[in-house]
Design a protein around this motif. Structure first.
Motif, mmCIF file in Angstrom:
data_model
loop_
_atom_site.group_PDB
_atom_site.id
_atom_site.type_symbol
_atom_site.label_atom_id
_atom_site.label_comp_id
_atom_site.label_asym_id
_atom_site.label_seq_id
_atom_site.Cartn_x
_atom_site.Cartn_y
_atom_site.Cartn_z
ATOM 1 N N SER A 141 -1.065 13.098 31.791
ATOM 2 C CA SER A 141 0.035 14.044 32.011
ATOM 3 C C SER A 141 0.857 13.881 33.252
ATOM 4 C CB SER A 141 -0.498 15.451 32.185
ATOM 5 O OG SER A 141 -1.082 15.887 33.108
ATOM 6 N N HIS A 142 0.668 12.530 33.911
ATOM 7 C CA HIS A 142 1.666 12.289 34.928
ATOM 8 C C HIS A 142 1.752 10.695 35.057
ATOM 9 C CE1 HIS A 142 3.266 12.936 39.218
ATOM 10 N NE2 HIS A 142 3.939 11.923 38.790
ATOM 11 N N PHE A 143 3.009 10.250 34.493
ATOM 12 C CA PHE A 143 3.083 8.837 34.169
ATOM 13 C C PHE A 143 4.800 8.450 34.401
ATOM 14 C CE2 PHE A 143 2.147 4.933 31.770
ATOM 15 C CZ PHE A 143 1.373 4.947 31.563
ATOM 16 N N HIS A 144 4.768 7.241 34.580
ATOM 17 C CA HIS A 144 6.236 6.869 34.878
ATOM 18 C C HIS A 144 6.355 5.597 34.128
ATOM 19 C CE1 HIS A 144 7.264 9.722 38.125
ATOM 20 N NE2 HIS A 144 5.894 9.461 38.529
ATOM 21 N N VAL A 145 6.948 5.768 33.018
ATOM 22 C CA VAL A 145 7.196 4.643 32.070
ATOM 23 C C VAL A 145 8.768 3.997 32.524
ATOM 24 C CG1 VAL A 145 7.760 4.115 29.525
ATOM 25 C CG2 VAL A 145 5.392 4.718 30.226
ATOM 26 N N LEU A 194 9.741 20.617 33.100
ATOM 27 C CA LEU A 194 10.662 20.159 33.818
ATOM 28 C C LEU A 194 10.329 19.517 35.409
ATOM 29 C CD1 LEU A 194 13.231 20.580 32.359
ATOM 30 C CD2 LEU A 194 11.748 22.501 31.920
ATOM 31 N N LYS A 195 11.095 18.916 35.936
ATOM 32 C CA LYS A 195 10.660 18.142 37.504
ATOM 33 C C LYS A 195 11.721 18.539 38.391
ATOM 34 C CE LYS A 195 8.164 14.973 39.714
ATOM 35 N NZ LYS A 195 7.538 13.466 39.886
ATOM 36 N N TYR A 196 11.179 18.762 39.637
ATOM 37 C CA TYR A 196 12.039 18.468 40.709
ATOM 38 C C TYR A 196 11.482 17.476 41.778
ATOM 39 C CZ TYR A 196 14.730 19.968 44.898
ATOM 40 O OH TYR A 196 15.725 19.740 46.039
ATOM 41 N N LEU A 255 2.091 18.867 42.124
ATOM 42 C CA LEU A 255 1.654 17.683 41.532
ATOM 43 C C LEU A 255 0.738 16.942 42.813
ATOM 44 C CD1 LEU A 255 5.056 16.108 39.881
ATOM 45 C CD2 LEU A 255 3.190 17.607 38.872
ATOM 46 N N HIS A 256 0.019 15.963 42.201
ATOM 47 C CA HIS A 256 -0.729 15.048 42.846
ATOM 48 C C HIS A 256 -0.864 15.607 44.520
ATOM 49 C CE1 HIS A 256 3.303 14.526 44.167
ATOM 50 N NE2 HIS A 256 3.603 13.341 43.160
ATOM 51 N N LEU A 257 -1.776 16.756 44.533
ATOM 52 C CA LEU A 257 -2.362 16.979 45.844
ATOM 53 C C LEU A 257 -3.313 16.164 46.493
ATOM 54 C CD1 LEU A 257 -2.843 20.960 44.997
ATOM 55 C CD2 LEU A 257 -0.702 19.526 45.954
HETATM 56 ZN ZN LIG Z 1 5.104 10.356 39.682
#
Ligand SMILES: [Zn+2]
Length: 485
Positions: free
Chosen positions: A62-66, A154-156, A268-270
């Motif tokens: 659930s965390h990816f950057h295509v 959504l993301k900030y 995210l990503h702690l």
């Molecule tokens: Zn990321």
């Protein structure tokens, strides 16, 4: 006429929240049609023998950057291939307007259809998008994104605010291709709008805002100090330049605003003990706010006590061995709820040169099971059903895919990773099935590799061969309870 299209026989099935049970699974029309002790082989067109194997629900990364550093179509093909080889059957990737990604700005009503058209031809796995709003116009589209667009998260990006403030250079401003600030005032209004839409649609699933919690102003100061007096160990210098306490600060800033805005938040990503403690603290302090605490494969699998070069640069940075131990404890005692790859593949040439200016990020999606099984199950005694929770059921629940994804239940999508938990492999670039030209994990040995990946009843990876094709993957509209029932 067969009762099932496929039956997976003799496997040990890993049920999230329950445990492991030897049982057979029937599949019809891409969905689980039966779960039972002895489903007859001749009731199905195709039989997969899973003797001595564990049958996990397909992982939801659930965390990816295509498409951030390479053209989207190309990157989606190669990196969803990497995911498929790793037992990942659903990818949730981030997207924003501006440079990188599709290099354009405008309303999501126009850009999302274009993004999906490219994606539908490219992904081997199912997929969805988290979207970062960059303008006031985007904030007005959030309700449309949820009800029509199939985007419920959504993301900030906290560090983008520096690129949009008064003193920013023209290059910085050009990068995002916007002329409005995305400062904390914007974030507060963003949270209020996510909260409003969440109140309208929360019976279908929590509409949430994901935040990368690092404080960019603090980093300017701490990084300058480390640059002036480096130790020469790149990953220790990089960690000291972005110290864990500025994650703690950022988490508290976001949590206080979320309390007043009534906005569900994904932290995210702690990466560190301080970040997890801050996340735990705000969760207890503001019980009325929904917080998700996310962990990543690389913060669990790598430490800056290892011999790593600057290709392992990532934000937040790789931390100390003590932090890694703390993250495992937090994962096993259920504070960290999800484990993701944050897969993002810069070209090797953009990892060259100066530590401070080279690109952050690297891929890891294909290590989803090997890291959790080697470091979690074998080394620390993490039960297998907990692994299925953190890499499948929990990400599916928190991101509104459940129970279509993330569940071993009749009626759920027949997505599986069939894993040999004792098979050991040494990591080579070939074993990752990625287009990335490097990997910080090269040469490391891991157990727990998938032999077979099944997406909606179709085999997409088998015994080292990619069988799926670009375009096999479907866009999954979220919340699935709004769009599929
Ligand atoms: Zn990321």
């Amino acid at each position: 006429m067969h009762e099932h299209d496929m039956v997976i026989k003799n496997g040990s099935v890993v049920f999230p929240y329950v445990g492991v049970q030897k049982t057979d699974i029937g599949i019809k029309n891409g969905k689980i049609s039966a779960i039972g002790a002895d489903i007859a082989a001749d009731s199905a067109k195709q039989v997969l023998d899973a003797t001595d194997r564990y049958v996990f629900p397909g992982a939801v990364d659930s965390h990816f950057h295509v498409g951030i550093y390479r053209p989207l179509a190309e990157d989606a093909v190669s990196e969803s291939t990497s995911a498929a080889s790793g037992g990942v059957t659903t990818i949730l990737s981030y997207f924003r307007t501006g440079q990188d990604y599709l290099n354009k700005v405008g309303p999501f009503k126009e850009i999302l259809p274009e993004l999906l058209e490219i994606s539908e031809k490219s992904f081997l796995t199912d997929f969805g998008y988290h979207i970062a709003c960059m303008t006031d116009g985007h904030l007005e589209e959030i309700e449309w994104l949820v009800t029509q667009g199939g985007v419920s998260t959504l993301k900030y990006y906290m560090f983008y605010k520096l690129l949009t403030l008064a003193g920013a250079t023209p290059e910085a401003k050009n990068y995002l291709m916007i002329d409005n600030p995305v400062d904390f005032g914007y974030l507060y209004r963003y949270m209020q709008e996510v909260a409003r839409v969440n109140r309208l649609y929360r019976q279908y699933g929590t509409i949430s805002l994901s935040v990368h919690c690092e404080n960019p102003e603090v980093i300017q100061a701490t990084q300058a100090a480390v640059k002036a007096n480096p130790s020469g160990v790149p990953m220790k210098d990089y960690s000291n330049a972005r110290p864990p306490w500025q994650e703690e600060l950022a988490i508290n800033e976001v949590a206080i605003m979320a309390k007043y805005a009534d906005c569900p938040i994904n932290l995210l990503h702690l990466s560190s003990q301080k970040a997890v403690e801050a996340g735990t603290d705000v969760t207890e302090r503001y019980p009325q706010v929904s917080f998700l605490m996310e962990g990543t494969l690389h913060h669990l699998g790598l430490s800056n006590d290892m011999d790593l070069d600057q290709t392992a640069k990532v934000n937040p940075p790789i931390r100390s061995g003590a932090d890694v131990e703390f993250l495992w404890q937090a994962l096993m005692d259920n504070r960290l709820k999800t484990v993701v790859s944050d897969h993002a593949c810069p070209p090797l040439k953009r990892k060259d040169g100066d530590l401070w200016t080279c690109m952050p990020g690297f891929g890891g999606t294909s290590l989803m099971f090997p890291v959790l099984i080697t470091e979690g199950y074998h080394k620390r005694g993490m039960p297998l059903h907990r692994i299925a929770e953190v890499n499948s059921a929990n990400p599916a629940r928190y991101h509104n895919l459940y129970p279509k994804k993330g569940a071993v239940m009749v009626g759920s999508d027949a997505d599986f990773a069939i894993v040999d938990i004792d098979a050991e492999k040494q990591i080579t670039l070939e074993s990752l099935y990625t287009a990335q030209e490097f990997s910080p994990e090269l040469g490391m040995k891991y157990k727990g590799w998938p032999d077979i990946t099944v997406l909606r009843g179709q085999i997409i990876f088998k015994n080292g061969q990619i069988v799926g094709k670009p375009g096999n993957g479907q866009f999954i509209k979220r919340p699935v309870k709004l769009h599929y029932t």
